[in-house]
Design a protein around this motif. Structure first.
Motif, PDB file in Angstrom:
ATOM      1  N   ARG A  38       0.826  -1.218   0.000  1.00 32.22           N
ATOM      2  CA  ARG A  38       0.000   0.000   0.000  1.00 32.22           C
ATOM      3  C   ARG A  38       0.856   1.262   0.000  1.00 32.22           C
ATOM      4  NH1 ARG A  38      -3.877  -1.671  -2.181  1.00 32.22           N
ATOM      5  NH2 ARG A  38      -4.829   0.368  -1.719  1.00 32.22           N
ATOM      6  N   SER A  39       2.141   1.165  -0.358  1.00 35.24           N
ATOM      7  CA  SER A  39       3.027   2.312  -0.269  1.00 35.24           C
ATOM      8  C   SER A  39       3.824   2.491  -1.556  1.00 35.24           C
ATOM      9  CB  SER A  39       3.981   2.146   0.917  1.00 35.24           C
ATOM     10  OG  SER A  39       4.947   3.161   0.935  1.00 35.24           O
ATOM     11  N   ASP A  40       4.165   3.762  -1.869  1.00 43.44           N
ATOM     12  CA  ASP A  40       4.986   4.086  -3.031  1.00 43.44           C
ATOM     13  C   ASP A  40       6.387   4.532  -2.628  1.00 43.44           C
ATOM     14  OD1 ASP A  40       2.861   3.614  -4.807  1.00 43.44           O
ATOM     15  OD2 ASP A  40       2.052   5.625  -4.441  1.00 43.44           O
ATOM     16  N   GLN A  41       6.734   4.370  -1.371  1.00 40.92           N
ATOM     17  CA  GLN A  41       8.033   4.843  -0.885  1.00 40.92           C
ATOM     18  C   GLN A  41       9.054   3.714  -0.905  1.00 40.92           C
ATOM     19  OE1 GLN A  41       6.905   6.238   2.963  1.00 40.92           O
ATOM     20  NE2 GLN A  41       6.525   4.197   3.798  1.00 40.92           N
TER      21      GLN A  41
ATOM     22  N   THR B  25       9.839   2.053   4.532  1.00 42.41           N
ATOM     23  CA  THR B  25       8.681   1.277   4.994  1.00 42.41           C
ATOM     24  C   THR B  25       9.064   0.395   6.180  1.00 42.41           C
ATOM     25  OG1 THR B  25       7.729   1.246   2.773  1.00 42.41           O
ATOM     26  CG2 THR B  25       6.990  -0.450   4.328  1.00 42.41           C
TER      27      THR B  25
ATOM     28  N   ASN C 103       2.572   9.025   2.307  1.00 42.16           N
ATOM     29  CA  ASN C 103       2.893   8.291   1.080  1.00 42.16           C
ATOM     30  C   ASN C 103       2.142   6.965   0.940  1.00 42.16           C
ATOM     31  OD1 ASN C 103       4.797  10.247   0.256  1.00 42.16           O
ATOM     32  ND2 ASN C 103       6.370   9.311   1.556  1.00 42.16           N
TER      33      ASN C 103
ATOM     34  N   ARG D 124      -1.189   4.553   0.194  1.00 46.08           N
ATOM     35  CA  ARG D 124      -2.436   4.541  -0.554  1.00 46.08           C
ATOM     36  C   ARG D 124      -3.586   4.154   0.370  1.00 46.08           C
ATOM     37  NH1 ARG D 124       1.064   1.991  -4.293  1.00 46.08           N
ATOM     38  NH2 ARG D 124       0.172  -0.069  -3.878  1.00 46.08           N
TER      39      ARG D 124
END
Length: 286
Positions: free
Chosen positions: A225-228, A233, A252, A254
């Motif tokens: 669920r993350s774009d980092q 994370t 960051n 979603r």
């Protein structure tokens, strides 16, 4: 190590024969219980049998009036009745013990425990070892509630002896025997969870593996669920487990990512609270 001895007097011989007769009579009821179909036996409980066991034991204790027995050192009066069972457990023989021999040893231990003779510290230790080593063959014979009785006696005697390691060992075995004695399958399955996680509180450091498993699950869940970058994370998950992150720390993520962090923070608070409570109990014997 329990001494292997023969009856030392006519009185001990007579009491031993009485114990064996009661054990043989009680074994008939136990055998009838064990010969039921597995499905029916699981629906029943051993409590009626334990009530009958108590009556047999009390009948022997009522006649146990030793005429000033002299013991060889700090030996037990009925050590010769325990010896075959304890030798069997020590050698790990593949063949199970006869039920009447197990029950004779258990009744003899109860007579020693509840009888009028005051036990020395060494005798308490020997009796505790006898009770503890009776537990496993009783479980293997399909009598976990009887094994729980043996482990409970061993636990109390080790407590008197101030042997905390043996006390914890018997406490864990007692909890496992009680779980096996549950008639409902869902209760036996449910009781397996605290055993795997923390050994019913007697193995608190097992929870560290549970913590590591939780962190791994949440790292994977947040990455989905993350774009980092993964390193950030992992850092956030490890920090959130002990100290919940704020709204600005989760920009960051979603949809659904913050929910994962909320679940993790609550689960982490509960898990660590239980872990430290069990650790304190073990260290300070609370």
């Amino acid at each position: 190590m329990l001494e292997k001895s023969a009856p030392s007097s006519p009185f001990v011989t007579d009491m031993s024969m009485r114990i064996e007769r009661h054990a043989d009579t009680y074994a008939e009821n136990v055998t009838e219980f064990l010969e039921q179909p597995h499905r029916l036996r699981r629906r029943a409980t051993e409590q009626p049998l334990l009530d009958l066991f108590t009556r047999h034991t009390e009948a022997v204790v009522a006649t146990y009036d030793p005429p000033g027995i002299r013991r060889a050192g700090d030996s037990l009066v009925f050590g010769h009745l325990y010896a075959p069972v304890l030798e069997h457990t020590a050698t790990a023989a593949p063949q199970p013990m006869a039920v009447n021999q197990l029950l004779a040893a258990l009744i003899a231990a109860e007579v020693e425990f509840r009888g009028p003779l005051r036990l020395s510290r060494t005798q308490n230790r020997l009796l505790a070892e006898a009770y503890e080593r009776l537990g496993r063959p009783l479980v293997q014979a399909g009598l976990p509630a009887h094994a729980a009785l043996a482990y409970r006696r061993a636990w109390s005697l080790y407590r008197i002896d101030e042997d905390t390691d043996a006390e914890d060992r018997c406490g864990l075995a007692l909890a496992r025997a009680r779980r096996l004695a549950q008639p409902a399958a869902w209760r036996r399955a449910g009781g397996l969870v605290p055993d795997l996680i923390c050994g019913y509180g007697y193995r608190p450091f097992r929870m560290l593996w549970f913590v590591a498993f939780q962190l791994l699950v949440f790292v994977v869940a947040v990455m989905l669920r993350s774009d980092q970058p993964p390193a950030i994370t992992v850092f956030q998950v490890f920090m959130n487990y002990l100290n919940p992150l704020g709204v600005g720390d989760t920009d960051n993520l979603r949809v659904g990512g913050r929910v994962v962090f909320v679940i993790e923070s609550y689960l982490g608070a509960v898990t660590m609270s239980v872990f430290f409570a069990l650790l304190v109990r073990r260290w300070f014997r609370l």
